[in-house]
Design a protein around this motif. Structure first.
Motif, PDB file in Angstrom:
ATOM      1  N   ALA A   1       0.804  -1.221   0.000  1.00 42.77           N
ATOM      2  CA  ALA A   1       0.000   0.000   0.000  1.00 42.77           C
ATOM      3  C   ALA A   1       0.836   1.270   0.000  1.00 42.77           C
ATOM      4  N   LEU A   2       2.169   1.152  -0.010  1.00 47.00           N
ATOM      5  CA  LEU A   2       2.973   2.337  -0.279  1.00 47.00           C
ATOM      6  C   LEU A   2       2.631   2.897  -1.650  1.00 47.00           C
ATOM      7  N   ALA A   3       2.092   2.038  -2.517  1.00 47.78           N
ATOM      8  CA  ALA A   3       1.698   2.493  -3.852  1.00 47.78           C
ATOM      9  C   ALA A   3       0.539   3.475  -3.800  1.00 47.78           C
ATOM     10  N   ASN A   4      -0.141   3.622  -2.649  1.00 50.70           N
ATOM     11  CA  ASN A   4      -1.107   4.709  -2.497  1.00 50.70           C
ATOM     12  C   ASN A   4      -0.457   6.053  -2.796  1.00 50.70           C
ATOM     13  N   PHE A   5       0.870   6.125  -2.615  1.00 49.48           N
ATOM     14  CA  PHE A   5       1.582   7.390  -2.752  1.00 49.48           C
ATOM     15  C   PHE A   5       2.403   7.454  -4.037  1.00 49.48           C
ATOM     16  N   ASN A  64      10.778  29.227  -2.226  1.00 53.81           N
ATOM     17  CA  ASN A  64       9.430  29.708  -1.891  1.00 53.81           C
ATOM     18  C   ASN A  64       8.519  29.796  -3.106  1.00 53.81           C
ATOM     19  N   ASP A  65       8.947  29.282  -4.258  1.00 52.86           N
ATOM     20  CA  ASP A  65       8.092  29.280  -5.442  1.00 52.86           C
ATOM     21  C   ASP A  65       6.919  28.322  -5.226  1.00 52.86           C
ATOM     22  N   SER A  66       5.781  28.638  -5.810  1.00 55.93           N
ATOM     23  CA  SER A  66       4.565  27.833  -5.600  1.00 55.93           C
ATOM     24  C   SER A  66       4.736  26.397  -6.089  1.00 55.93           C
ATOM     25  N   THR A  67       5.490  26.206  -7.171  1.00 54.29           N
ATOM     26  CA  THR A  67       5.725  24.851  -7.676  1.00 54.29           C
ATOM     27  C   THR A  67       6.501  24.025  -6.666  1.00 54.29           C
ATOM     28  N   VAL A  68       7.553  24.620  -6.104  1.00 52.36           N
ATOM     29  CA  VAL A  68       8.367  23.919  -5.109  1.00 52.36           C
ATOM     30  C   VAL A  68       7.539  23.616  -3.866  1.00 52.36           C
ATOM     31  N   LEU A  69       6.738  24.578  -3.440  1.00 51.89           N
ATOM     32  CA  LEU A  69       5.930  24.390  -2.230  1.00 51.89           C
ATOM     33  C   LEU A  69       4.882  23.300  -2.430  1.00 51.89           C
ATOM     34  N   LYS A  70       4.295  23.228  -3.623  1.00 50.78           N
ATOM     35  CA  LYS A  70       3.327  22.163  -3.900  1.00 50.78           C
ATOM     36  C   LYS A  70       4.009  20.805  -3.848  1.00 50.78           C
ATOM     37  N   ALA A  71       5.170  20.696  -4.484  1.00 50.94           N
ATOM     38  CA  ALA A  71       5.903  19.430  -4.475  1.00 50.94           C
ATOM     39  C   ALA A  71       6.296  19.042  -3.052  1.00 50.94           C
ATOM     40  N   LYS A  72       6.721  20.015  -2.277  1.00 50.01           N
ATOM     41  CA  LYS A  72       7.130  19.752  -0.896  1.00 50.01           C
ATOM     42  C   LYS A  72       5.949  19.241  -0.083  1.00 50.01           C
ATOM     43  N   ARG A  73       4.780  19.809  -0.311  1.00 48.81           N
ATOM     44  CA  ARG A  73       3.568  19.368   0.404  1.00 48.81           C
ATOM     45  C   ARG A  73       3.249  17.916   0.073  1.00 48.81           C
ATOM     46  N   LEU A  74       3.258  17.579  -1.211  1.00 48.00           N
ATOM     47  CA  LEU A  74       2.934  16.212  -1.632  1.00 48.00           C
ATOM     48  C   LEU A  74       3.978  15.220  -1.135  1.00 48.00           C
ATOM     49  N   LEU A  75       5.235  15.632  -1.157  1.00 47.77           N
ATOM     50  CA  LEU A  75       6.308  14.759  -0.701  1.00 47.77           C
ATOM     51  C   LEU A  75       6.248  14.567   0.808  1.00 47.77           C
ATOM     52  N   GLY A  76       5.970  15.644   1.530  1.00 52.01           N
ATOM     53  CA  GLY A  76       5.866  15.547   2.984  1.00 52.01           C
ATOM     54  C   GLY A  76       4.733  14.637   3.414  1.00 52.01           C
ATOM     55  N   SER A  80       3.616  12.087   1.742  1.00 45.81           N
ATOM     56  CA  SER A  80       4.034  10.718   1.465  1.00 45.81           C
ATOM     57  C   SER A  80       4.992  10.212   2.532  1.00 45.81           C
ATOM     58  N   VAL A  81       5.976  11.021   2.883  1.00 49.27           N
ATOM     59  CA  VAL A  81       6.950  10.627   3.902  1.00 49.27           C
ATOM     60  C   VAL A  81       6.248  10.324   5.221  1.00 49.27           C
ATOM     61  N   LEU A 123       9.910   4.305  -3.070  1.00 53.99           N
ATOM     62  CA  LEU A 123      11.031   4.834  -2.282  1.00 53.99           C
ATOM     63  C   LEU A 123      12.141   5.377  -3.176  1.00 53.99           C
ATOM     64  N   ALA A 124      12.384   4.737  -4.309  1.00 49.96           N
ATOM     65  CA  ALA A 124      13.395   5.257  -5.238  1.00 49.96           C
ATOM     66  C   ALA A 124      12.973   6.620  -5.770  1.00 49.96           C
ATOM     67  N   GLY A 125      11.707   6.756  -6.161  1.00 49.26           N
ATOM     68  CA  GLY A 125      11.219   8.045  -6.643  1.00 49.26           C
ATOM     69  C   GLY A 125      11.272   9.110  -5.562  1.00 49.26           C
ATOM     70  N   ALA A 126      10.907   8.734  -4.338  1.00 47.57           N
ATOM     71  CA  ALA A 126      10.938   9.691  -3.227  1.00 47.57           C
ATOM     72  C   ALA A 126      12.365  10.136  -2.929  1.00 47.57           C
ATOM     73  N   THR A 127      13.322   9.235  -3.061  1.00 45.39           N
ATOM     74  CA  THR A 127      14.725   9.585  -2.835  1.00 45.39           C
ATOM     75  C   THR A 127      15.177  10.680  -3.789  1.00 45.39           C
ATOM     76  N   ARG A 128      14.869  10.496  -5.063  1.00 41.03           N
ATOM     77  CA  ARG A 128      15.281  11.502  -6.050  1.00 41.03           C
ATOM     78  C   ARG A 128      14.567  12.835  -5.811  1.00 41.03           C
ATOM     79  N   ALA A 129      13.306  12.774  -5.442  1.00 38.75           N
ATOM     80  CA  ALA A 129      12.576  14.013  -5.170  1.00 38.75           C
ATOM     81  C   ALA A 129      13.171  14.742  -3.966  1.00 38.75           C
TER      82      ALA A 129
END
Length: 455
Positions: free
Chosen positions: A147-151, A173-185, A187-188, A251-257
């Motif tokens: 179920a890690l694949a939920n993310f 502080n760019d909106s693109t970076v902040l959106k990615a950070k939110r989604l990544l956080g 998942s973590v 986890l590999a994708g999350a590492t690169r992100a």
């Protein structure tokens, strides 16, 4: 070296060394904008979803927010069903084309998971566990390693957004970076229960109450040699391969992100996660190759999934803990979704061209041997779920195979004969004639990436 000229099985060839033309990509995009080529809900009651087309990210997100999302949807929709399948297709199309429209669609799928976690987290659980919203969804979702694949959607959305942000030199502080950070956080946070936790109690047999887990020798070696937590080592050693390939790919994708986010922000805020995730994937890929059979014959590598006999005998014990399932080998489609992705993320995760070649070559043997018979008594290949000696090892019934699903074709740079070998068994797949076929395009991308790494 990678192969660019692929035999088509009819005396001709096609070349995957060049990117697709603008015309091909425009035509393909038009199809996917209409939902063609995408999957839809499993076993839907609504006429719309029985007839197709498939679900774009826009429609999924709208269905969730408007209450149209099917009530009887299963948790596997998100783990390996239409949700992950569609994100994988969109990801491959993005890699093949660089078109940000595909990334936008992945982001919509990611925002769908975000919406579910905020509003209906029980939908990510099996039907029998949905009586009420979990009191503590962080400890419940994901409920199992697969179920890690939920993310899968949030991690890939974050990864691609951060790649673009880094290329464009966007500030933290760019909106693109902040959106990615939110989604990544997000998942973590949710993935932690299947990575950093302690050992999980397991039942001796399916349906029985869990009993305390006693780690075996290999589990302890994985922890010591790779420095990974108890739960991660337990997952690697005791969870069937078909259930863990997405675990490692996420986890590999999350590492690169995380690496890109850390570079954009500066400092070392995420270094511990980066090292943890990389080590878990490396441990998993080491175990994959150590627990199975890797051989070279006449200069050609082969990788076979070994069905462990101990798990089918009366004494169901291995490495200090009783085993209850014969499903301890990879369903090959799970590997062919995820192993190229892990290799693409970087060979420091432990997937090499030789492993991918061996993986595909084993499928090639299944295609060529035609060891089963169909209903009319004609020879056909066996269904490739696991190892060629599956019948001898387990006694479980295997099934004839009418041909290979198209997703295997992504491996053609590593095994160019796989397309021609499948042609006698295929029905509607026109990969050898259609330069816009998705897996052919992704194979072309993998070929070009391999060539870059060879320079």
């Amino acid at each position: 070296m990678p192969a660019s000229v692929i035999p088509d099985g009819a005396g001709g060839t096609f070349d995957i060394s060049q990117p697709a033309s603008a015309e091909v990509l425009a035509s393909l995009k038009k199809e996917f904008q209409a939902g063609e080529g995408l999957a839809w809900y499993f076993l839907p009651k609504e006429e719309r979803y029985r007839q197709g087309p498939g679900l774009t990210g826009d429609e999924v997100l709208n269905d969730l927010k408007s209450g149209r999302f099917v009530e009887d949807g299963k948790h596997v929709d998100f783990i390996y069903g239409f949700y992950t399948q569609n994100v994988t297709k969109l990801y491959r199309l993005y890699r093949a084309s660089g078109d940000p429209w595909y990334l936008d669609q992945i982001v919509k799928y990611a925002e769908g998971i975000e919406w579910l976690l905020e509003n209906q987290p029980q939908r990510l659980l099996p039907l029998e566990r949905r009586g009420a919203s979990p009191k503590d969804p962080v400890s419940t979702i994901p409920h199992e390693p697969a179920a890690l694949a939920n993310f899968w959607a949030p991690v890939n959305a974050a990864r691609l957004l951060l790649e673009r942000a880094k290329e464009a030199r966007l500030p933290a502080n760019d909106s693109t970076v902040l959106k990615a950070k939110r989604l990544l956080g997000l998942s973590v946070q949710y993935m932690a229960s299947q990575i950093t936790a302690d050992y999980k109690d397991l039942p001796l047999r399916r349906g029985e109450a869990p009993v305390p887990f006693e780690p075996g020798v290999r589990t302890l070696e994985l922890r010591e040699n790779f420095g990974i937590p108890a739960r991660a080592a337990q997952v690697i050693e005791y969870t069937p391969w078909n259930q863990t390939f997405f675990y490692f790919a996420v986890l590999a994708g999350a590492t690169r992100a995380l690496e890109d986010l850390q570079e954009i922000e500066g400092g070392i805020a995420y270094q511990s996660y980066i090292e943890l995730y990389r080590n878990v994937v490396k441990a998993g890929m080491w175990s994959l190759q150590n627990e199975n059979i890797c051989v070279v014959r006449e200069g050609v590598p082969y990788f076979f999934h070994m069905h462990t006999p101990l798990r089918d005998k009366e004494v169901k014990s291995r490495l200090g803990f009783p085993m209850f399932s014969g499903e301890d080998v990879s369903h090959s489609t799970s590997g062919t979704w995820n192993l190229p992705y892990i290799w693409e993320a970087g060979e420091d995760f432990g997937v090499t061209p030789a492993l991918l070649a061996g993986y595909a070559n084993a499928m090639l043997l299944s295609l060529r041997e035609a060891a089963m018979t169909d209903k009319k008594g004609n020879p056909v290949p066996r269904m490739h779920l696991d190892s060629p000696w599956y019948l001898a090892a387990s006694g479980r019934e295997n099934f004839p195979w009418s041909g290979m699903k198209g997703r295997y074709y992504a491996l053609m740079p590593f095994c160019p004969e796989i397309v021609a070998a499948n042609r006698p068994w295929s029905r509607n797949n026109n990969i050898w004639e259609n330069p816009g076929e998705l897996n052919r395009l992704y194979a072309s991308y993998l070929y070009r990436l391999w060539m870059e790494r060879c320079e």
